[in-house]
Design an enzyme around this catalytic site. Structure first.
Site, mmCIF file in Angstrom:
data_model
loop_
_atom_site.group_PDB
_atom_site.id
_atom_site.type_symbol
_atom_site.label_atom_id
_atom_site.label_comp_id
_atom_site.label_asym_id
_atom_site.label_seq_id
_atom_site.Cartn_x
_atom_site.Cartn_y
_atom_site.Cartn_z
ATOM 1 C CE LYS A 100 -4.399 -1.691 1.101
ATOM 2 N NZ LYS A 100 -4.258 -2.939 1.893
ATOM 3 C CD GLU A 122 -9.827 4.480 1.317
ATOM 4 O OE1 GLU A 122 -9.625 5.680 1.060
ATOM 5 O OE2 GLU A 122 -9.165 3.554 0.798
ATOM 6 C CB SER A 388 -0.241 -8.255 -0.840
ATOM 7 O OG SER A 388 -0.966 -9.075 0.048
HETATM 8 C C1 LIG Z 1 -5.096 -3.999 1.683
HETATM 9 C C2 LIG Z 1 -4.394 -5.241 1.450
HETATM 10 C C3 LIG Z 1 -4.766 -6.114 0.406
HETATM 11 C C4 LIG Z 1 -5.972 -5.892 -0.453
HETATM 12 O O1 LIG Z 1 -5.989 -4.705 -1.192
HETATM 13 P P1 LIG Z 1 -5.792 -4.686 -2.753
HETATM 14 O O2 LIG Z 1 -6.117 -3.302 -3.144
HETATM 15 O O3 LIG Z 1 -6.720 -5.692 -3.336
HETATM 16 O O4 LIG Z 1 -4.389 -5.039 -3.013
HETATM 17 C C5 LIG Z 1 -4.011 -7.237 0.205
HETATM 18 N N1 LIG Z 1 -2.953 -7.532 0.981
HETATM 19 C C6 LIG Z 1 -2.575 -6.739 1.989
HETATM 20 C C7 LIG Z 1 -1.402 -7.124 2.816
HETATM 21 C C8 LIG Z 1 -3.281 -5.564 2.259
HETATM 22 O O5 LIG Z 1 -2.890 -4.795 3.265
#
Ligand SMILES: *Cc1c(COP(=O)(O)O)cnc(C)c1O
Length: 407
Positions: A100, A122, A388
């Site tokens: 993010k 948000e 992610s």
């Molecule tokens: C917020 C988040 C997601 C999901 O958000 P996307 O916009 O779909 O990427 C996935 N993995 C992590 C670790 C997150 O913090």
């Protein structure tokens, strides 16, 4: 379910069109009061995003403050266990613990260029709130973060992190008290002062130009991964897998491969407790087209078109909609979307922690669960998994569920 990808692909890179559409999806469905604000944002994006000075500043901050490039890790144990070649693109190692920050930093830099006096954001899991708070602190901008009351509770450690970095966290008690309500509230704030306030939107959703802007900022994931995979594995992956909430980490991973016909793109949504209405957050798997938060995309709704509340063990995937570019990729067959149950995700999280020594976020664990299923059906596949984020923020839930503490 899977439509065969033709050898010559349409030019997916030409989207969105001038009206912000990805085929029939996307666009701009906003109240009159927001039109000037999104127009202004679009003009700013057009002007500054391609600007070499802006790009140089962004690259410098990504390298020296975020910690990019993030590594690509060959997961030997998972490879052995799954009978495939498994590589992890480690966004968990980016500053603040998830992908993010790539987006929050880019938008905060844009806010500065556009002369904003404050930023708002948000947040669901709290990760985008933390990333926005960090970027705002770094750039000296006051920051307000809207967060659903339910998420404030289940992501308590992140609320503290935001406050420590100087952000004001507003707990949203209306609506579904999760991400959807938080976005509503942030949009309300933005309308009040679209000149002085910059809304740092956290995923590849919302009215044009957000889905485009977020994709451009997150594509650094796929660009790096493509190069690292070629170097490490000696060719392109057979499949790129990512979890899909709003779809920002997935589109960031997928986009640089979108014209590579041999690379299958696989998005994994939150299957929650199962296929029933309200039991999951899998908008592409179980939804129908509709408008939410300014964009036309796939959406979980009942037969009257009422947006459905969602369930997922992971707060970051707990959203009724999804980015319009994913709806487009699904409709064209360029990408395939499946879902993983809460239970499957937690099981995959434990496997990765136990055998690779990497504790992933519960969101990320959905990608692992989907990838594991793919490997079973495609022995020997060369797999690139978008890792992610890290799981530290999920400890309270992991303690209650898999560790069975306090029972
Ligand atoms: C917020 C988040 C997601 C999901 O958000 P996307 O916009 O779909 O990427 C996935 N993995 C992590 C670790 C997150 O913090």
């Amino acid at each position: 379910m899977n439509t065969q990808v033709k050898q010559t692909l349409p030019d997916f890179r030409s989207y969105p069109d001038a009206r912000g559409r990805f085929g029939p999806f996307g666009g701009r469905y906003v109240p009159e009061t927001l039109v000037a604000a999104v127009d202004r944002l679009e003009a700013g994006v057009r002007r500054f995003l391609p600007d070499p000075q802006f790009q140089a500043e962004l690259a410098h901050e990504l390298n020296t403050w975020v910690g990019r490039p993030t590594p690509l890790t060959r997961a030997d144990a998972l490879s052995r266990r799954w009978g495939a070649q498994v590589w992890l693109k480690r966004e968990d190692l980016a500053h603040t613990g998830a992908h993010k920050i790539n987006n929050a930093l880019g938008q905060a830099l844009l806010a500065k260029r556009l002369g904003a006096k404050r930023v708002i954001a948000e947040t669901g899991a709290g990760q985008h709130g933390v990333a926005s708070a960090a970027a705002a602190a770094r750039l000296g901008l006051p920051c307000v973060v809207y967060m659903g009351e339910v998420d404030v509770e289940r992501q308590a450690p992140n609320v503290g992190r935001m406050r420590l970095m100087g952000a004001e966290v507003v707990s949203v008690t209306g609506g579904d008290r999760t991400l959807r309500a938080a976005i509503d509230e942030a949009m309300r704030d933005w309308v009040a002062d679209p000149q002085g306030t910059f809304y740092i939107l956290g995923s590849a959703v919302g009215p044009h130009p957000y889905p485009y802007l977020v994709r451009e900022l997150q594509s650094v994931i796929g660009r790096e991964a493509r190069e690292q995979f070629m170097k490490g594995a000696g060719g392109l992956p057979d499949v790129a897998v990512a979890c899909v909430g709003g779809g920002s980490n997935a589109i960031g991973l997928f986009y640089p491969f979108v014209q590579d016909a041999g690379v299958k793109l696989l998005g994994i949504e939150a299957g929650g407790r199962g296929p029933g209405l309200g039991e999951n957050a899998a908008s592409l798997t179980f939804g129908r087209p509709g408008v939410l938060h300014g964009t036309y995309s796939m959406l979980l709704q009942d037969r009257f078109g009422q947006v459905q509340e969602t369930h997922s063990v992971s707060a970051g995937l707990d959203y009724s909609g999804v980015g319009p570019e994913h709806a487009f990729y699904q409709s064209t067959g360029r990408a395939v979307y499946e879902s993983a149950l809460d239970e499957e995700a937690l099981d995959a999280l434990m496997e990765c922690a136990r055998y690779e020594g990497i504790l992933g976020a519960i969101e990320t664990a959905h990608a692992l669960a989907g990838a594991r299923r793919y490997a079973q059906a495609h022995p020997g596949a060369r797999m690139l998994i978008g890792f992610s984020g890290r799981g530290d923020k999920d400890m309270p839930i992991l303690q209650r569920t898999v560790l069975k503490e306090g029972e």
